[in-house]
Design a protein around this motif. Structure first.
Motif, mmCIF file in Angstrom:
data_model
loop_
_atom_site.group_PDB
_atom_site.id
_atom_site.type_symbol
_atom_site.label_atom_id
_atom_site.label_comp_id
_atom_site.label_asym_id
_atom_site.label_seq_id
_atom_site.Cartn_x
_atom_site.Cartn_y
_atom_site.Cartn_z
ATOM 1 N N LEU A 81 0.877 -1.174 0.000
ATOM 2 C CA LEU A 81 0.000 0.000 0.000
ATOM 3 C C LEU A 81 0.910 1.218 0.000
ATOM 4 O O LEU A 81 1.843 1.296 0.806
ATOM 5 C CB LEU A 81 -0.888 -0.006 1.254
ATOM 6 C CG LEU A 81 -1.828 1.184 1.453
ATOM 7 C CD1 LEU A 81 -2.928 1.203 0.378
ATOM 8 C CD2 LEU A 81 -2.453 1.138 2.840
ATOM 9 N N PHE A 82 0.642 2.154 -0.893
ATOM 10 C CA PHE A 82 1.495 3.331 -1.041
ATOM 11 C C PHE A 82 0.999 4.512 -0.207
ATOM 12 O O PHE A 82 -0.181 4.603 0.132
ATOM 13 C CB PHE A 82 1.580 3.746 -2.513
ATOM 14 C CG PHE A 82 2.241 2.711 -3.377
ATOM 15 C CD1 PHE A 82 3.567 2.366 -3.186
ATOM 16 C CD2 PHE A 82 1.530 2.064 -4.379
ATOM 17 C CE1 PHE A 82 4.180 1.408 -3.976
ATOM 18 C CE2 PHE A 82 2.133 1.112 -5.174
ATOM 19 C CZ PHE A 82 3.459 0.786 -4.979
ATOM 20 N N ALA A 83 1.918 5.430 0.081
ATOM 21 C CA ALA A 83 1.641 6.600 0.920
ATOM 22 C C ALA A 83 0.437 7.409 0.426
ATOM 23 O O ALA A 83 -0.386 7.844 1.232
ATOM 24 C CB ALA A 83 2.870 7.491 1.010
ATOM 25 N N GLY A 84 0.339 7.613 -0.864
ATOM 26 C CA GLY A 84 -0.774 8.400 -1.398
ATOM 27 C C GLY A 84 -2.124 7.812 -1.034
ATOM 28 O O GLY A 84 -3.085 8.541 -0.767
ATOM 29 N N ASP A 85 -2.205 6.485 -0.999
ATOM 30 C CA ASP A 85 -3.448 5.827 -0.605
ATOM 31 C C ASP A 85 -3.644 5.896 0.906
ATOM 32 O O ASP A 85 -4.755 6.085 1.386
ATOM 33 C CB ASP A 85 -3.454 4.372 -1.074
ATOM 34 C CG ASP A 85 -3.481 4.276 -2.591
ATOM 35 O OD1 ASP A 85 -4.283 4.993 -3.217
ATOM 36 O OD2 ASP A 85 -2.690 3.501 -3.145
ATOM 37 N N MET A 86 -2.553 5.745 1.664
ATOM 38 C CA MET A 86 -2.643 5.802 3.127
ATOM 39 C C MET A 86 -3.218 7.126 3.598
ATOM 40 O O MET A 86 -3.912 7.183 4.618
ATOM 41 C CB MET A 86 -1.258 5.611 3.756
ATOM 42 C CG MET A 86 -0.696 4.230 3.617
ATOM 43 S SD MET A 86 0.921 4.177 4.424
ATOM 44 C CE MET A 86 1.853 3.296 3.202
#
Length: 119
Positions: free
Chosen positions: A26-31
């Motif tokens: 899971l990438f930062a932008g989604d987090m």
């Protein structure tokens, strides 16, 4: 799981035919979409926070798979590796459900074991 979008925003990839490992990430932008839920409970909302939450869920809901899942998150990416696709998919489903249900995510954070997710 044949439809990769079924786990979105999480991604589940195989590393290659010669290596039976699989990777969930899971990438930062989604987090960022649910960072406020973590912050509301004084928990880290980046990759390490997701790793702590996942570790707690594995320990409480799928303890037989704990030895099969290997965490390697960075601040901007949550990462779990495993050769056990079934266990990795089970974790992905738990995390995806929480990501899309703020009440469930909040409950998971509140009940997470502090040795996994500090608050």
């Amino acid at each position: 799981m044949s439809d990769p979008s079924a786990l979105a925003p999480f991604h589940l990839d195989a590393t290659g035919e010669s290596d039976p490992s699989h990777c969930l990430y899971l990438f930062a932008g989604d987090m960022e979409q649910v960072a406020d839920v973590f912050e509301e409970h004084n928990a880290e909302s980046h990759g390490h926070g997701w790793e702590g939450l996942a570790g707690s869920l594995v320990n409480s809901r799928m303890p037989d798979s704990a030895d099969q899942l290997h965490f390697g998150s960075e601040a901007d990416t949550f990462v779990v590796l495993s050769s056990d696709l079934k266990a990795l998919t089970e974790l992905a489903v738990l995390l995806r459900s929480a990501f899309h249900n703020r009440e469930l995510l909040s409950q998971y954070i509140l009940t997470a074991e502090p040795r996994f997710l500090e608050r």
